[in-house]
Design an enzyme around this catalytic site. Structure first.
Site, PDB file in Angstrom:
ATOM      1  N   PHE A 136       0.982  -1.299  -0.034  1.00 42.12           N
ATOM      2  CA  PHE A 136       0.054  -0.125  -0.034  1.00 42.12           C
ATOM      3  C   PHE A 136       0.963   1.147  -0.034  1.00 42.12           C
ATOM      4  O   PHE A 136       1.760   1.483   1.030  1.00 42.12           O
ATOM      5  CB  PHE A 136      -0.973   0.140   1.288  1.00 42.12           C
ATOM      6  CG  PHE A 136      -1.779   1.155   1.034  1.00 42.12           C
ATOM      7  CD1 PHE A 136      -3.064   1.225   0.454  1.00 42.12           C
ATOM      8  CD2 PHE A 136      -1.670   2.580   1.963  1.00 42.12           C
ATOM      9  CE1 PHE A 136      -3.682   2.246   0.154  1.00 42.12           C
ATOM     10  CE2 PHE A 136      -2.239   3.748   1.688  1.00 42.12           C
ATOM     11  CZ  PHE A 136      -3.702   3.647   0.717  1.00 42.12           C
ATOM     12  N   ASP A 167       9.155   2.814   2.005  1.00 45.38           N
ATOM     13  CA  ASP A 167       7.993   3.767   2.385  1.00 45.38           C
ATOM     14  C   ASP A 167       7.599   3.481   3.879  1.00 45.38           C
ATOM     15  O   ASP A 167       7.161   2.341   4.328  1.00 45.38           O
ATOM     16  CB  ASP A 167       6.783   3.078   1.575  1.00 45.38           C
ATOM     17  CG  ASP A 167       5.452   4.026   1.919  1.00 45.38           C
ATOM     18  OD1 ASP A 167       5.466   4.874   2.934  1.00 45.38           O
ATOM     19  OD2 ASP A 167       4.682   4.014   1.276  1.00 45.38           O
ATOM     20  N   LYS A 214       2.221  11.129   7.306  1.00 45.69           N
ATOM     21  CA  LYS A 214       1.333  10.577   8.496  1.00 45.69           C
ATOM     22  C   LYS A 214       1.745  11.420   9.766  1.00 45.69           C
ATOM     23  O   LYS A 214       1.532  12.696   9.959  1.00 45.69           O
ATOM     24  CB  LYS A 214       1.232   9.111   8.745  1.00 45.69           C
ATOM     25  CG  LYS A 214       0.468   8.433   7.701  1.00 45.69           C
ATOM     26  CD  LYS A 214      -0.105   7.314   7.942  1.00 45.69           C
ATOM     27  CE  LYS A 214      -1.158   7.006   6.775  1.00 45.69           C
ATOM     28  NZ  LYS A 214      -0.933   5.955   5.862  1.00 45.69           N
TER      29      LYS A 214
HETATM   30  C1  LIG Z   1      -1.099   5.933   4.261  1.00 45.58           C
HETATM   31  C2  LIG Z   1      -0.066   5.499   3.478  1.00 45.58           C
HETATM   32  C3  LIG Z   1       0.289   6.070   2.282  1.00 45.58           C
HETATM   33  C4  LIG Z   1      -0.482   7.011   1.565  1.00 45.58           C
HETATM   34  O1  LIG Z   1      -0.473   8.367   2.559  1.00 45.58           O
HETATM   35  P1  LIG Z   1      -1.574   9.423   2.311  1.00 45.58           P
HETATM   36  O2  LIG Z   1      -1.209  10.535   2.993  1.00 45.58           O
HETATM   37  O3  LIG Z   1      -3.126   8.785   2.286  1.00 45.58           O
HETATM   38  O4  LIG Z   1      -1.572   9.815   0.681  1.00 45.58           O
HETATM   39  C5  LIG Z   1       1.357   5.512   1.774  1.00 45.58           C
HETATM   40  N1  LIG Z   1       2.053   4.461   1.998  1.00 45.58           N
HETATM   41  C6  LIG Z   1       1.746   3.794   3.611  1.00 45.58           C
HETATM   42  C7  LIG Z   1       2.747   2.880   3.836  1.00 45.58           C
HETATM   43  C8  LIG Z   1       0.674   4.221   4.145  1.00 45.58           C
HETATM   44  O5  LIG Z   1       0.377   3.766   5.079  1.00 45.58           O
END
Ligand SMILES: *Cc1c(COP(=O)(O)O)cnc(C)c1O
Length: 396
Positions: A140, A225, A254
């Protein structure tokens, strides 16, 4: 107005792109949330780990208020006094040479993809338009069209194509498959060091080290990520620190602002970031002084309150207690720090609904996993309270 009225209005006027629990929150403080009917809940989601510092942290409230009365947005057409200080603090904290600020997580992932591709053409010297980035199954990374194009989740993609080419997918955690996927056009490996939305999936021991070795050998960028796993969530500043690696770049977001304001960043070593020239990339709000001021304070809170260390200790404490639960529904309990998943044999949603009735808010991920990710400011008594609820519901 009561909850039902708010829910009705939302259903009538909003897009139906989420399936939220029916709780309408209007106030939060620390680990606690309050709904419009006056009921109190403990938050065990933390807005997908964006609120690691706890709801409405007083230091962040004060800093945000102060900054928004002073200066909020200049755009990058001009410079501002907060932007350079956040860059410096981020780099000094993480050991990366340079940072590029964006807003949402997905935008920062897009930034990493652009950097990797341009690095491939201008530094590695691969043929134009041929760059390949290796990604993992069950990933994700956000919701833009390019990013959902390399999701393996059918629903995320269906109806949204055609997609950006240039992504090769291999099984998460399978180093042999990753080796086979490398070609002369591979510019980067991009993955989550722990898969969050994918169900709190931890790669096999030594996996990140093996990937890094492969990347160094083949002249490929190693990009992680850390949007969800990073900034203390998994018991260290970053999840990759469970192994002896130094990625070429990482993506964060985040909790970078403690939940006040969307702030994200791509951090990288010089040789990668320097592929960007004026005009190559940008964002109207990226690096704005309000975002930077809040993020600086959010990082200071994270460090001064030792949230990564708290997460490490309390996460171990909670996992141990959870492992003692005897329930016919539990398949596995796993996690790092306060990033914990309870995998069930069947649907997790009904347990989340039951926990909500008990005053604990959490959210299932991937149908069979209950994700437990409370704000990192939680204390042991509060965890004990939550544990009793979880145990009761899993034994009912
Ligand atoms: C939440 C998340 C994203 C996307 O972030 P947004 O601010 O919602 O665009 C990307 N990678 C990971 C691992 C995430 O948990």
């Amino acid at each position: 107005m009561n909850s039902q009225t708010f829910i009705q209005i939302e259903e009538q006027f909003g897009a139906h792109n989420y399936f939220p629990l029916d709780v309408v929150i209007n106030r939060g403080a620390g680990v606690w949330l309050y709904d419009v009917n006056g009921a109190k809940y403990m938050d065990f989601l933390s807005a997908y780990s964006a609120v690691n510092q706890g709801h409405c942290h007083p230091r962040l409230v004060a800093r945000m208020r102060e900054q928004c009365e002073k200066l909020t947005l200049t755009s990058r057409a001009f410079r501002n006094d907060q932007f350079p200080l956040l860059l410096k603090e981020l780099c000094e904290l993480t050991g990366f040479d340079r940072a590029l600020l964006m807003n949402s997580g997905a935008e920062a992932v897009e930034t990493a993809i652009k950097a990797a591709r341009k690095w491939g053409y201008t530094v590695k010297g691969i043929e134009a338009e041929r760059a390949e980035i290796i990604v993992a199954t069950n990933n994700f990374h956000g919701r833009t069209t390019t990013i959902v194009g390399f999701s393996t989740e059918e629903q995320y993609k269906k109806g949204f194509g055609p997609f950006t080419p240039g992504f090769i997918t291999v099984e998460y955690g399978d180093i042999a498959a990753l080796k086979r996927a490398v070609s002369p056009n591979t510019v980067a490996v991009l993955l989550e060091p722990i898969q969050g939305e994918g169900g709190i999936i931890i790669p096999p021991p030594g996996h990140l080290e093996a990937i890094q070795a492969l990347c160094r050998e083949q002249d490929i960028l190693f990009i992680l990520d850390e949007i969800q796993s990073g900034l203390g969530r998994c018991g260290k500043l970053f999840a990759y620190q469970y192994e002896d690696v130094q990625p070429d770049g990482i993506v964060i977001g985040k909790a970078l602002s403690g939940g006040f304001y969307p702030v994200s960043a791509f951090l990288a070593r010089e040789g990668v970031m320097d592929v960007f020239k004026p005009g190559d990339h940008g964002s109207t709000f990226g690096g704005n002084p309000l975002a930077c001021a809040v993020a600086r304070e959010a990082l200071a809170v994270l460090l001064e309150e030792k949230l990564p260390e708290r997460s490490f200790e309390l996460g171990g404490y909670l996992r141990e207690k959870l492992s003692s639960i005897k329930s016919p529904y539990i398949k596995e309990i796993r996690g790092r720090g306060l990033m914990i998943g309870i995998e069930l044999l069947a649907g997790a949603r009904r347990f989340c609904e039951a926990l909500k009735k008990e005053g604990l808010l959490c959210k299932e991920t991937h149908a069979t996993v209950i994700r437990l990710t409370p704000p990192l400011v939680i204390d042991e008594q509060e965890l004990d309270w939550a544990f009793q609820k979880i145990e009761a519901v899993l034994q009912s």
